[in-house]
Design a protein around this motif. Structure first.
Motif, PDB file in Angstrom:
ATOM      1  N   GLU A  26       0.836  -1.189   0.000  1.00 46.31           N
ATOM      2  CA  GLU A  26       0.000   0.000   0.000  1.00 46.31           C
ATOM      3  C   GLU A  26       0.879   1.250   0.000  1.00 46.31           C
ATOM      4  OE1 GLU A  26      -3.096   0.143  -0.513  1.00 46.31           O
ATOM      5  OE2 GLU A  26      -3.549  -1.986  -0.323  1.00 46.31           O
ATOM      6  N   ALA A  27       0.393   2.299  -0.651  1.00 51.92           N
ATOM      7  CA  ALA A  27       1.196   3.504  -0.859  1.00 51.92           C
ATOM      8  C   ALA A  27       1.705   4.108   0.449  1.00 51.92           C
ATOM      9  CB  ALA A  27       0.378   4.533  -1.635  1.00 51.92           C
ATOM     10  N   GLY A  28       0.852   4.137   1.481  1.00 51.03           N
ATOM     11  CA  GLY A  28       1.265   4.714   2.753  1.00 51.03           C
ATOM     12  C   GLY A  28       2.430   3.962   3.369  1.00 51.03           C
ATOM     13  N   LYS A  29       2.374   2.642   3.338  1.00 58.39           N
ATOM     14  CA  LYS A  29       3.453   1.825   3.877  1.00 58.39           C
ATOM     15  C   LYS A  29       4.712   1.968   3.025  1.00 58.39           C
ATOM     16  CE  LYS A  29       0.494  -1.633   6.084  1.00 58.39           C
ATOM     17  NZ  LYS A  29       0.114  -3.071   6.165  1.00 58.39           N
ATOM     18  N   ALA A  30       4.535   2.056   1.703  1.00 60.83           N
ATOM     19  CA  ALA A  30       5.684   2.217   0.809  1.00 60.83           C
ATOM     20  C   ALA A  30       6.412   3.523   1.094  1.00 60.83           C
ATOM     21  CB  ALA A  30       5.214   2.182  -0.646  1.00 60.83           C
ATOM     22  N   LEU A  31       5.654   4.578   1.365  1.00 62.79           N
ATOM     23  CA  LEU A  31       6.263   5.871   1.658  1.00 62.79           C
ATOM     24  C   LEU A  31       7.096   5.807   2.938  1.00 62.79           C
ATOM     25  CD1 LEU A  31       6.574   8.815   0.863  1.00 62.79           C
ATOM     26  CD2 LEU A  31       4.471   9.324   2.124  1.00 62.79           C
ATOM     27  N   LYS A  32       6.543   5.178   3.976  1.00 60.52           N
ATOM     28  CA  LYS A  32       7.286   5.027   5.232  1.00 60.52           C
ATOM     29  C   LYS A  32       8.549   4.204   5.023  1.00 60.52           C
ATOM     30  CE  LYS A  32       3.277   5.304   8.335  1.00 60.52           C
ATOM     31  NZ  LYS A  32       2.467   4.563   9.343  1.00 60.52           N
ATOM     32  N   MET A  33       8.433   3.131   4.247  1.00 57.76           N
ATOM     33  CA  MET A  33       9.575   2.272   3.969  1.00 57.76           C
ATOM     34  C   MET A  33      10.650   3.026   3.188  1.00 57.76           C
ATOM     35  SD  MET A  33      10.693  -0.850   4.460  1.00 57.76           S
ATOM     36  CE  MET A  33       9.195  -1.810   4.781  1.00 57.76           C
ATOM     37  N   ALA A  34      10.229   3.797   2.186  1.00 55.40           N
ATOM     38  CA  ALA A  34      11.174   4.556   1.368  1.00 55.40           C
ATOM     39  C   ALA A  34      11.912   5.593   2.208  1.00 55.40           C
ATOM     40  CB  ALA A  34      10.436   5.230   0.216  1.00 55.40           C
ATOM     41  N   HIS A  52       0.815   0.950 -12.966  1.00 54.06           N
ATOM     42  CA  HIS A  52       0.814   1.296 -14.384  1.00 54.06           C
ATOM     43  C   HIS A  52       2.220   1.564 -14.902  1.00 54.06           C
ATOM     44  CE1 HIS A  52      -3.544   1.547 -14.148  1.00 54.06           C
ATOM     45  NE2 HIS A  52      -3.422   2.357 -13.121  1.00 54.06           N
ATOM     46  N   GLY A  53       3.228   1.447 -14.010  1.00 52.66           N
ATOM     47  CA  GLY A  53       4.607   1.669 -14.427  1.00 52.66           C
ATOM     48  C   GLY A  53       5.063   3.107 -14.301  1.00 52.66           C
ATOM     49  N   SER A  54       4.194   3.993 -13.825  1.00 51.72           N
ATOM     50  CA  SER A  54       4.576   5.391 -13.636  1.00 51.72           C
ATOM     51  C   SER A  54       5.397   5.540 -12.360  1.00 51.72           C
ATOM     52  CB  SER A  54       3.332   6.277 -13.544  1.00 51.72           C
ATOM     53  OG  SER A  54       2.556   6.194 -14.722  1.00 51.72           O
ATOM     54  N   THR A  55       6.375   6.438 -12.381  1.00 52.60           N
ATOM     55  CA  THR A  55       7.220   6.645 -11.215  1.00 52.60           C
ATOM     56  C   THR A  55       6.805   7.914 -10.466  1.00 52.60           C
ATOM     57  OG1 THR A  55       8.857   7.838 -12.555  1.00 52.60           O
ATOM     58  CG2 THR A  55       9.174   5.470 -12.257  1.00 52.60           C
ATOM     59  N   TRP A  56       6.963   7.868  -9.147  1.00 55.31           N
ATOM     60  CA  TRP A  56       6.605   8.976  -8.277  1.00 55.31           C
ATOM     61  C   TRP A  56       7.800   9.347  -7.407  1.00 55.31           C
ATOM     62  CZ3 TRP A  56       1.083  10.184  -7.203  1.00 55.31           C
ATOM     63  CH2 TRP A  56       0.201   9.437  -7.986  1.00 55.31           C
ATOM     64  N   THR A  57       7.933  10.637  -7.113  1.00 54.06           N
ATOM     65  CA  THR A  57       8.871  11.057  -6.086  1.00 54.06           C
ATOM     66  C   THR A  57       8.156  10.936  -4.743  1.00 54.06           C
ATOM     67  OG1 THR A  57       8.177  13.382  -6.124  1.00 54.06           O
ATOM     68  CG2 THR A  57       9.913  12.703  -7.688  1.00 54.06           C
ATOM     69  N   MET A  58       8.913  10.944  -3.653  1.00 53.97           N
ATOM     70  CA  MET A  58       8.281  10.867  -2.344  1.00 53.97           C
ATOM     71  C   MET A  58       7.397  12.097  -2.092  1.00 53.97           C
ATOM     72  SD  MET A  58      10.810   8.957   0.326  1.00 53.97           S
ATOM     73  CE  MET A  58      12.310   9.882   0.037  1.00 53.97           C
ATOM     74  N   LYS A  59       7.823  13.241  -2.595  1.00 53.10           N
ATOM     75  CA  LYS A  59       7.036  14.465  -2.433  1.00 53.10           C
ATOM     76  C   LYS A  59       5.697  14.325  -3.159  1.00 53.10           C
ATOM     77  CE  LYS A  59       7.282  19.489  -3.042  1.00 53.10           C
ATOM     78  NZ  LYS A  59       8.128  20.622  -3.536  1.00 53.10           N
TER      79      LYS A  59
END
Length: 223
Positions: A26-34, A52-59
């Motif tokens: 889940e995105a929230g957990k991924a952000l904490k992990m990152a 979908h293969g799109s990349t995101w910055t943490m911001k």
């Protein structure tokens, strides 16, 4: 939304480096992990990748999570349909689990219906009912997990099996159109009848003429 983390880990001395890739989470957990991974100070490059293969910055991911906080998200749908051959009456049931404003919520809905000719049609009608409920919740432009115990519906909607019956093809077209309208990316998963007990009970109650439309919530436990 599910996120995969990919990062390049570099050893300070010797210039050795390698790439690691996580499972989806889940995105929230991924952000904490990152954020925790970055604290090592040995990360050369870190990517957050959506389905979908799109990349995101943490911001960007932080901003997205803030924007959807007040909207239903992390949605899982259980659906089931029952059909009484003697009366030609169907019972449709769905249970929708989601998060909103820091709370876990559950919506239960069932309907008695006529006009179907088989249990498979009732199963499809139950799936369609769940999408109507998602629209009423104002769910849009996100991934949703749909869980059911009908192999026919799950395998046909996921594209594993061909749809040969015209009456079922009509349902698949209607459901695909409704999902496209809402911008929902559907993830279908087959589960056992036991695991689908809540939706099964709702469908059975609908057949008995017991109508249920209820929503409950409780505060999420912190990780």
């Amino acid at each position: 939304m599910k996120i995969t983390i990919e990062w390049t880990y570099k050893i300070p001395r010797g210039g050795m480096e390698t790439v690691f890739r996580s499972d989806q989470m889940e995105a929230g957990k991924a952000l904490k992990m990152a954020e925790d991974i970055e604290k090592t100070g040995r990360i050369k490059n870190l990517l957050l990748i959506d389905p979908h293969g799109s990349t995101w910055t943490m911001k960007e991911l932080k901003r997205y999570l803030k924007e959807i906080e007040e909207e239903p998200h992390n949605i899982t749908v259980y659906f089931d349909g029952g059909y009484d051959l003697k009366t030609a009456v169907s019972g449709l049931g769905c249970a929708i689990y989601f998060e909103q404003n820091g709370k876990q919520k559950r919506l239960r809905r069932n309907v008695q219906a006529v006009g179907h000719k088989s249990n498979n049609e009732a199963e499809y009608a139950a799936l369609h009912l769940s999408i109507i409920e998602l629209e009423l919740l104002n769910v849009h432009h996100m991934n949703v997990r749909f869980l059911g115990d009908s192999q026919v519906v799950i395998n046909q909607m996921s594209g594993e099996w061909a749809v040969l019956e015209p009456n079922l093809l009509s349902f698949t077209d209607r459901i695909d159109a409704a999902l496209k309208k809402l911008g929902i990316g559907a993830e279908y998963e087959h589960i056992s009848r036991k695991m689908n007990g809540e939706a099964d009970r709702l469908a059975s109650q609908a057949l008995q003429g017991i109508e249920i439309a209820a929503q409950v919530e409780y505060v999420l436990e912190s990780d």
